[in-house]
Design a protein around this motif. Sequence first.
Motif, PDB file in Angstrom:
ATOM      1  N   CYS A 231     -12.629   2.340  -1.326  1.00 29.13           N
ATOM      2  CA  CYS A 231     -12.710   1.123  -0.509  1.00 29.13           C
ATOM      3  C   CYS A 231     -12.722   1.390   0.997  1.00 29.13           C
ATOM      4  CB  CYS A 231     -11.549   0.189  -0.827  1.00 29.13           C
ATOM      5  SG  CYS A 231     -11.478  -0.374  -2.525  1.00 29.13           S
ATOM      6  N   LYS A 232     -12.580   2.642   1.400  1.00 25.10           N
ATOM      7  CA  LYS A 232     -12.431   2.921   2.832  1.00 25.10           C
ATOM      8  C   LYS A 232     -13.673   2.550   3.653  1.00 25.10           C
ATOM      9  CE  LYS A 232     -13.750   7.848   2.737  1.00 25.10           C
ATOM     10  NZ  LYS A 232     -14.156   7.915   1.316  1.00 25.10           N
ATOM     11  N   ALA A 233     -14.843   2.536   3.020  1.00 25.66           N
ATOM     12  CA  ALA A 233     -16.052   2.157   3.760  1.00 25.66           C
ATOM     13  C   ALA A 233     -16.030   0.687   4.146  1.00 25.66           C
ATOM     14  CB  ALA A 233     -17.299   2.458   2.920  1.00 25.66           C
ATOM     15  N   ALA A 234     -15.319  -0.147   3.357  1.00 23.51           N
ATOM     16  CA  ALA A 234     -15.257  -1.579   3.634  1.00 23.51           C
ATOM     17  C   ALA A 234     -14.099  -1.942   4.561  1.00 23.51           C
ATOM     18  CB  ALA A 234     -15.140  -2.366   2.332  1.00 23.51           C
ATOM     19  N   SER A 235     -13.082  -1.086   4.627  1.00 25.09           N
ATOM     20  CA  SER A 235     -11.921  -1.391   5.475  1.00 25.09           C
ATOM     21  C   SER A 235     -11.178  -0.108   5.837  1.00 25.09           C
ATOM     22  CB  SER A 235     -10.972  -2.357   4.755  1.00 25.09           C
ATOM     23  OG  SER A 235      -9.791  -2.536   5.512  1.00 25.09           O
ATOM     24  N   LYS A 236     -10.746  -0.039   7.099  1.00 27.29           N
ATOM     25  CA  LYS A 236      -9.914   1.083   7.551  1.00 27.29           C
ATOM     26  C   LYS A 236      -8.442   0.677   7.628  1.00 27.29           C
ATOM     27  CE  LYS A 236     -13.283   4.000   8.263  1.00 27.29           C
ATOM     28  NZ  LYS A 236     -14.326   3.222   7.550  1.00 27.29           N
ATOM     29  N   ASP A 237      -8.125  -0.526   7.169  1.00 23.41           N
ATOM     30  CA  ASP A 237      -6.767  -1.060   7.289  1.00 23.41           C
ATOM     31  C   ASP A 237      -6.002  -0.988   5.965  1.00 23.41           C
ATOM     32  OD1 ASP A 237      -4.687  -2.179   8.739  1.00 23.41           O
ATOM     33  OD2 ASP A 237      -5.197  -4.219   8.117  1.00 23.41           O
ATOM     34  N   ILE A 238      -6.427  -0.123   5.052  1.00 21.51           N
ATOM     35  CA  ILE A 238      -5.783   0.000   3.741  1.00 21.51           C
ATOM     36  C   ILE A 238      -4.495   0.808   3.873  1.00 21.51           C
ATOM     37  CG2 ILE A 238      -6.085   0.797   1.374  1.00 21.51           C
ATOM     38  CD1 ILE A 238      -9.107   0.539   1.810  1.00 21.51           C
ATOM     39  N   GLN A 239      -3.457   0.383   3.159  1.00 21.93           N
ATOM     40  CA  GLN A 239      -2.172   1.077   3.166  1.00 21.93           C
ATOM     41  C   GLN A 239      -1.702   1.335   1.733  1.00 21.93           C
ATOM     42  OE1 GLN A 239       0.870  -0.557   5.938  1.00 21.93           O
ATOM     43  NE2 GLN A 239      -0.667  -2.095   6.424  1.00 21.93           N
ATOM     44  N   ILE A 240      -1.183   2.537   1.507  1.00 20.32           N
ATOM     45  CA  ILE A 240      -0.555   2.871   0.221  1.00 20.32           C
ATOM     46  C   ILE A 240       0.951   2.843   0.450  1.00 20.32           C
ATOM     47  CG2 ILE A 240      -0.312   4.594  -1.608  1.00 20.32           C
ATOM     48  CD1 ILE A 240      -3.064   5.659  -0.807  1.00 20.32           C
ATOM     49  N   THR A 241       1.644   1.940  -0.239  1.00 18.53           N
ATOM     50  CA  THR A 241       3.062   1.720   0.040  1.00 18.53           C
ATOM     51  C   THR A 241       3.895   1.755  -1.249  1.00 18.53           C
ATOM     52  OG1 THR A 241       2.948  -0.682  -0.199  1.00 18.53           O
ATOM     53  CG2 THR A 241       2.441   0.224   1.973  1.00 18.53           C
TER      54      THR A 241
END
Length: 260
Positions: A231-241
Amino acid sequence: MFLRRIRATIPSSVRFFSSNRGHDLTASIAELNKEMESIFGEPPPSNLAGSVDNLSTGPESRLVSPGTEENEKRLSHISRTGEASTASEPQLVSPGTEENEQRLTHISRTGEAQMVDVSSKETSKRVAIAGCKVLLGSKKVFDLVSANQVAKGDVLSVAKIAGISGAKQTSSLIPLCHNINLTHVRVDLTLNDKDFSVEIEGEAASTGKTGVEMEALTAVTIAGLTVYDMCKAASKDIQITNVQLLHKSGGKSGSWSRKQ
């Protein structure tokens, strides 16, 4: 002039007694005290007697022989008070004690990394469940994943397979983990529209002599990283928590569950 009179009054044999090694020290001091009393009208201060004792017992006579009880007490006292210290040494714990079981088992007694010897442990069924959450960052990305329209393909299916594969490769990824035979691995991914996230739960099971917590944690972590990658191509705001152990059972410590 007065000092000259004193020196003249004191016999030379007394004045130079310290250079005569065969002279009686005690007799010389007594004679000197009498001479001083005759000159000053009173005996010398009593603390001079202590000086005589000190002369007769030099510093070397006060040394304590190694291994004696007094020496051991002195060293023990210095160690407790911190007035003097030797090179610090780790406080070793005897095997089998409660304190030993609570220490870091992957650190040897010399401070080096080690792989734990589990040969003496009993074989039992062991299960561990772990979880994590991937925050996708926006409704747009969440809708793409939900509709299976991400350019790289089916995010949830690929992440599921990646998590299972990751669990089986744990000993290759984590240096001091044991290479164990897993009897079961489960990875579930669920979409949560309240915070636009993917919730991941992983379970690992084995019948052996060591736990499978790391396998469960590796499963959910690799699955979460796979979601990020797809999904990184669609968003750079992803977080793994919230990567955490949720439950474990089996082994000497028995069952444990995280309080929610």
